[in-house]
Design an enzyme around this catalytic site. Structure first.
Site, PDB file in Angstrom:
ATOM      1  N   HIS A  86      -3.645   4.248  -5.622  1.00 43.56           N
ATOM      2  CA  HIS A  86      -4.355   4.295  -4.333  1.00 43.56           C
ATOM      3  C   HIS A  86      -5.572   3.376  -4.282  1.00 43.56           C
ATOM      4  CE1 HIS A  86      -1.842   7.476  -2.777  1.00 43.56           C
ATOM      5  NE2 HIS A  86      -2.075   8.198  -3.844  1.00 43.56           N
TER       6      HIS A  86
ATOM      7  N   SER B 186       3.146   8.253  -4.605  1.00 48.28           N
ATOM      8  CA  SER B 186       2.228   9.025  -3.788  1.00 48.28           C
ATOM      9  C   SER B 186       1.978   8.286  -2.479  1.00 48.28           C
ATOM     10  CB  SER B 186       0.908   9.233  -4.531  1.00 48.28           C
ATOM     11  OG  SER B 186      -0.049   9.879  -3.713  1.00 48.28           O
TER      12      SER B 186
ATOM     13  N   GLU C  16       0.021   3.544   3.137  1.00 47.71           N
ATOM     14  CA  GLU C  16       0.355   2.936   1.858  1.00 47.71           C
ATOM     15  C   GLU C  16       1.121   3.919   0.984  1.00 47.71           C
ATOM     16  OE1 GLU C  16      -0.993   3.941  -1.214  1.00 47.71           O
ATOM     17  OE2 GLU C  16      -2.795   5.060  -0.659  1.00 47.71           O
TER      18      GLU C  16
END
Length: 231
Positions: free
Chosen positions: A69, A117, A143
């Site tokens: 992330h 994720s 994303e």
């Protein structure tokens, strides 16, 4: 799946499904970035079709591929993002001409990282007042990241060859250290699930205090599970 807040109002959820890294040098891999109707410890679930509007507007090429992330760590591109009966299925291609892309590809191949994720903003959701479960019916997908696989007490996944996951004993230690459980409660959480600990505590906690006590315990367990992401 687990949840944790991210910057700028972006939420992240970890899917309890593993990446399948193909035995080629092309940097191609597939997996599920999200699983539908799976209630996580944050009492959230994603409904089938939650991503359809975002994918129609943005397409796979408009969704960024990141590592952990980190917006400063793009590592490749998504060639395909589709919703099926199980969840959000993806096929990605790492940028092997970059240092980070080659590094992540090697980590995938040896099983050091094997999770996906999503990073998204909730557009529409509804909560069930009886169960406390929030069902997200529309999510604006920004994303999808390759991440270290987080072991959760409720996760049930197939084994991946050569994957290095924390042992049961290591996870029990995290539950004792970070969630504040006793050793017996940690063992019961791992072998029988979160509900077994709540059930045993309900007998000694007044009814009016159950909700806040359970929420606090769930939060501590979530934090312990999150620690494994950086394992």
């Amino acid at each position: 799946m687990s949840i944790r807040p991210a910057a700028h109002g972006i939420e992240t959820k970890y899917a309890g499904a593993k990446i399948n890294a193909e035995k080629t040098d092309a940097g191609v891999f597939t997996g599920y970035a999200s699983l539908f109707n799976e209630v996580d410890l944050g009492r959230d679930a994603l409904a089938p079709g939650a991503f359809s509007k975002a994918l129609s507007a943005r397409s796979a090429s408009g969704v960024r591929m990141l590592f952990q992330h980190d917006p400063d760590a793009p590592i490749g591109v998504w060639d395909s993002i589709t919703e099926d009966k199980r969840g959000l299925h993806v096929q990605g291609r790492l940028a092997l001409d970059t240092v980070k892309g080659r590094e992540v590809w090697e980590l995938l191949r040896i099983g050091a990282v094997d999770g996906l994720s999503i990073g998204f903003k909730t557009v529409r959701a509804k909560a069930d007042p009886q169960t406390g479960v929030r069902t997200i019916t529309e999510a604006d997908l920004w994303e999808i990241s390759v991440v270290t696989f987080p072991m959760l007490p409720s996760a049930r996944v197939d084994a991946v060859k050569q994957a290095r996951l924390p042992s049961i004993r290591e996870f029990e230690r995290l539950l004792v250290r970070d969630a504040g459980l006793s050793r017996s409660e940690a063992k019961r959480t791992v072998t029988q699930g979160y509900s077994s600990v709540i059930g045993s505590r309900d007998a000694s906690i007044a009814t009016t205090k159950n909700t806040s006590s359970d929420a606090a315990l769930a939060a501590r367990i979530r934090e312990a599970a999150r620690q494994i992401q950086t394992y």
